[in-house]
Motif scaffolding. Structure first.
Motif, PDB file in Angstrom:
ATOM      1  N   LYS A 119       0.923  -1.163   0.149  1.00  0.00           N
ATOM      2  CA  LYS A 119      -0.055   0.187  -0.160  1.00  0.00           C
ATOM      3  C   LYS A 119       0.805   1.260   0.006  1.00  0.00           C
ATOM      4  CE  LYS A 119      -3.635   2.236   2.676  1.00  0.00           C
ATOM      5  NZ  LYS A 119      -4.449   1.986   3.873  1.00  0.00           N
ATOM      6  N   LYS A 120       2.015   1.340   0.982  1.00  0.00           N
ATOM      7  CA  LYS A 120       2.908   2.333   1.120  1.00  0.00           C
ATOM      8  C   LYS A 120       3.449   2.637  -0.239  1.00  0.00           C
ATOM      9  CE  LYS A 120       7.090   3.917   3.083  1.00  0.00           C
ATOM     10  NZ  LYS A 120       6.765   5.484   3.488  1.00  0.00           N
ATOM     11  N   LEU A 121       3.956   1.715  -1.223  1.00  0.00           N
ATOM     12  CA  LEU A 121       4.654   2.029  -2.563  1.00  0.00           C
ATOM     13  C   LEU A 121       3.631   2.309  -3.522  1.00  0.00           C
ATOM     14  CD1 LEU A 121       7.294  -1.107  -2.365  1.00  0.00           C
ATOM     15  CD2 LEU A 121       7.743   1.128  -1.854  1.00  0.00           C
ATOM     16  N   GLU A 122       2.389   1.766  -3.457  1.00  0.00           N
ATOM     17  CA  GLU A 122       1.495   2.138  -4.380  1.00  0.00           C
ATOM     18  C   GLU A 122       1.062   3.473  -4.315  1.00  0.00           C
ATOM     19  OE1 GLU A 122      -2.476   0.206  -6.818  1.00  0.00           O
ATOM     20  OE2 GLU A 122      -1.891  -0.650  -4.546  1.00  0.00           O
ATOM     21  N   GLU A 123       0.939   4.132  -3.067  1.00  0.00           N
ATOM     22  CA  GLU A 123       0.704   5.788  -2.788  1.00  0.00           C
ATOM     23  C   GLU A 123       1.807   6.498  -3.085  1.00  0.00           C
ATOM     24  OE1 GLU A 123      -0.253   5.440   1.175  1.00  0.00           O
ATOM     25  OE2 GLU A 123      -2.335   4.774   0.983  1.00  0.00           O
ATOM     26  N   GLU A 124       3.165   6.006  -3.159  1.00  0.00           N
ATOM     27  CA  GLU A 124       4.143   6.844  -3.342  1.00  0.00           C
ATOM     28  C   GLU A 124       4.964   6.851  -4.624  1.00  0.00           C
ATOM     29  OE1 GLU A 124       5.637   6.937   1.535  1.00  0.00           O
ATOM     30  OE2 GLU A 124       6.951   5.857  -0.076  1.00  0.00           O
ATOM     31  N   LEU A 125       4.970   5.802  -5.330  1.00  0.00           N
ATOM     32  CA  LEU A 125       5.956   5.567  -6.475  1.00  0.00           C
ATOM     33  C   LEU A 125       4.976   5.948  -7.640  1.00  0.00           C
ATOM     34  CD1 LEU A 125       7.282   1.987  -5.678  1.00  0.00           C
ATOM     35  CD2 LEU A 125       8.357   4.380  -5.306  1.00  0.00           C
ATOM     36  N   GLU A 126       6.037   6.459  -8.755  1.00  0.00           N
ATOM     37  CA  GLU A 126       5.376   6.840 -10.242  1.00  0.00           C
ATOM     38  C   GLU A 126       5.250   5.438 -10.878  1.00  0.00           C
ATOM     39  OE1 GLU A 126       4.610   9.763 -10.910  1.00  0.00           O
ATOM     40  OE2 GLU A 126       5.688  10.728  -9.164  1.00  0.00           O
ATOM     41  N   CYS A 127       4.393   5.753 -11.979  1.00  0.00           N
ATOM     42  CA  CYS A 127       3.923   4.791 -12.801  1.00  0.00           C
ATOM     43  C   CYS A 127       4.863   3.922 -13.408  1.00  0.00           C
ATOM     44  CB  CYS A 127       2.739   4.950 -13.904  1.00  0.00           C
ATOM     45  SG  CYS A 127       1.372   5.345 -13.333  1.00  0.00           S
ATOM     46  N   ASN A 128       6.310   4.548 -13.810  1.00  0.00           N
ATOM     47  CA  ASN A 128       7.328   3.896 -14.269  1.00  0.00           C
ATOM     48  C   ASN A 128       8.294   3.088 -13.571  1.00  0.00           C
ATOM     49  OD1 ASN A 128       8.311   6.145 -13.055  1.00  0.00           O
ATOM     50  ND2 ASN A 128       9.891   6.410 -14.793  1.00  0.00           N
ATOM     51  N   SER A 129       7.832   3.054 -12.087  1.00  0.00           N
ATOM     52  CA  SER A 129       8.677   2.127 -11.148  1.00  0.00           C
ATOM     53  C   SER A 129       8.276   0.730 -11.464  1.00  0.00           C
ATOM     54  CB  SER A 129       8.255   2.705  -9.850  1.00  0.00           C
ATOM     55  OG  SER A 129       8.276   3.813  -9.467  1.00  0.00           O
ATOM     56  N   ARG A 130       9.488   0.051 -10.889  1.00  0.00           N
ATOM     57  CA  ARG A 130       9.600  -1.315 -10.786  1.00  0.00           C
ATOM     58  C   ARG A 130       9.947  -1.746  -9.445  1.00  0.00           C
ATOM     59  NH1 ARG A 130      12.154  -5.463 -15.154  1.00  0.00           N
ATOM     60  NH2 ARG A 130      10.423  -4.844 -16.376  1.00  0.00           N
ATOM     61  N   ILE A 131       9.073  -2.668  -8.804  1.00  0.00           N
ATOM     62  CA  ILE A 131       9.297  -3.262  -7.715  1.00  0.00           C
ATOM     63  C   ILE A 131       9.869  -4.611  -7.576  1.00  0.00           C
ATOM     64  CG2 ILE A 131       8.480  -3.472  -5.075  1.00  0.00           C
ATOM     65  CD1 ILE A 131       6.553  -1.394  -7.507  1.00  0.00           C
ATOM     66  N   ILE A 132      10.984  -4.987  -6.909  1.00  0.00           N
ATOM     67  CA  ILE A 132      11.553  -6.367  -7.079  1.00  0.00           C
ATOM     68  C   ILE A 132      11.318  -6.993  -5.539  1.00  0.00           C
ATOM     69  CG2 ILE A 132      13.726  -7.657  -7.571  1.00  0.00           C
ATOM     70  CD1 ILE A 132      14.263  -5.420  -9.493  1.00  0.00           C
ATOM     71  N   ALA A 133      10.717  -7.873  -5.533  1.00  0.00           N
ATOM     72  CA  ALA A 133      10.452  -8.541  -4.360  1.00  0.00           C
ATOM     73  C   ALA A 133      11.357  -9.935  -4.042  1.00  0.00           C
ATOM     74  CB  ALA A 133       9.162  -8.678  -3.867  1.00  0.00           C
ATOM     75  N   CYS A 134      12.139  -9.989  -2.923  1.00  0.00           N
ATOM     76  CA  CYS A 134      12.848 -11.406  -2.668  1.00  0.00           C
ATOM     77  C   CYS A 134      12.323 -11.905  -1.560  1.00  0.00           C
ATOM     78  CB  CYS A 134      14.314 -10.799  -2.730  1.00  0.00           C
ATOM     79  SG  CYS A 134      15.246  -9.873  -3.864  1.00  0.00           S
ATOM     80  N   ARG A 135      12.161 -13.497  -1.838  1.00  0.00           N
ATOM     81  CA  ARG A 135      11.824 -14.420  -0.630  1.00  0.00           C
ATOM     82  C   ARG A 135      10.426 -14.661  -0.645  1.00  0.00           C
ATOM     83  NH1 ARG A 135      16.389 -12.325   2.668  1.00  0.00           N
ATOM     84  NH2 ARG A 135      18.102 -13.842   2.534  1.00  0.00           N
TER      85      ARG A 135
END
Length: 203
Positions: A144-160
């Motif tokens: 929720k925090k990242l969706e509110e803060e990041l721009e549309c061109n962002s990539r989020i990489i989750a590990c584990r």
């Protein structure tokens, strides 16, 4: 005289033991404290396979990068070596200082910065690439925090552990080395919104 010597040695031993316990407390507290927090985020070093999988997800990407909970700085330093302006946020000061030393030793301290901070108190709005080694308890709130803060061109990489609601655009690795990549423009529906709001052109 003998009693005075024994008393002196006793004071020295007591002072030595006390000093050692204080030093151990100062070193151990930053590592133990996360386990006492509402959401426990312990330090577990990234494996070589995880680092390579993250770098694979960063291929053809540019811009700034942040590692949330950067630990000993392995991801940030690896990204800096690939040309990213990389930043790590970590609550444990000993790990931050060690990360800074490693970045200096590897010659990437200009492109790799580390800060002592609680991830919930930092805005990630200026980053276009985000890496996180999270735990299941924190992923919904972080999503929720990242969706509110990041721009549309962002990539989020989750590990584990993956995010609970987003559908990954790319996945690589197996077991604990699995990495999920999410392009926020797909998760948020930015492409559809842009088409709907684009001005009409005259024919």
């Amino acid at each position: 005289e003998g009693g005075s010597r024994r008393s002196g040695w006793g004071l020295l031993v007591t002072a030595g033991v006390g000093g050692t316990l204080v030093a151990l407390y100062a070193v151990a507290t930053p590592f133990v404290t996360p386990a006492l927090r509402k959401v426990c985020l312990p330090f577990v070093p990234a494996t070589a396979a995880q680092i390579q999988n993250v770098l694979k997800m960063l291929e053809n990407r540019s811009g700034s990068l942040v590692d949330i909970g950067s630990g000993d700085g392995r991801i940030v330093i690896a990204a800096a070596k690939k040309g990213f302006q990389a930043v790590g946020y970590e609550l444990n000061p000993w790990l931050v200082w060690y990360s800074r030393y490693r970045a200096w030793r590897d010659g990437v301290h200009q492109n790799a910065k580390f800060y002592i901070s609680d991830l919930w108190k930092v805005s990630f709005s200026r980053y276009t690439n985000v890496v996180v080694f999270g735990v299941p308890q924190m992923m919904p709130q972080l999503e929720k925090k990242l969706e509110e803060e990041l721009e549309c061109n962002s990539r989020i990489i989750a590990c584990r552990f993956p995010f609970p609601c987003w559908i990954p655009d790319h996945t690589t690795g197996e077991g604990i080395d699995t990495v999920w990549a999410y392009d926020l423009k797909h998760s948020r529906g930015c492409e559809t919104k842009n088409l709907e709001t684009a001005p009409e052109t005259e024919s």
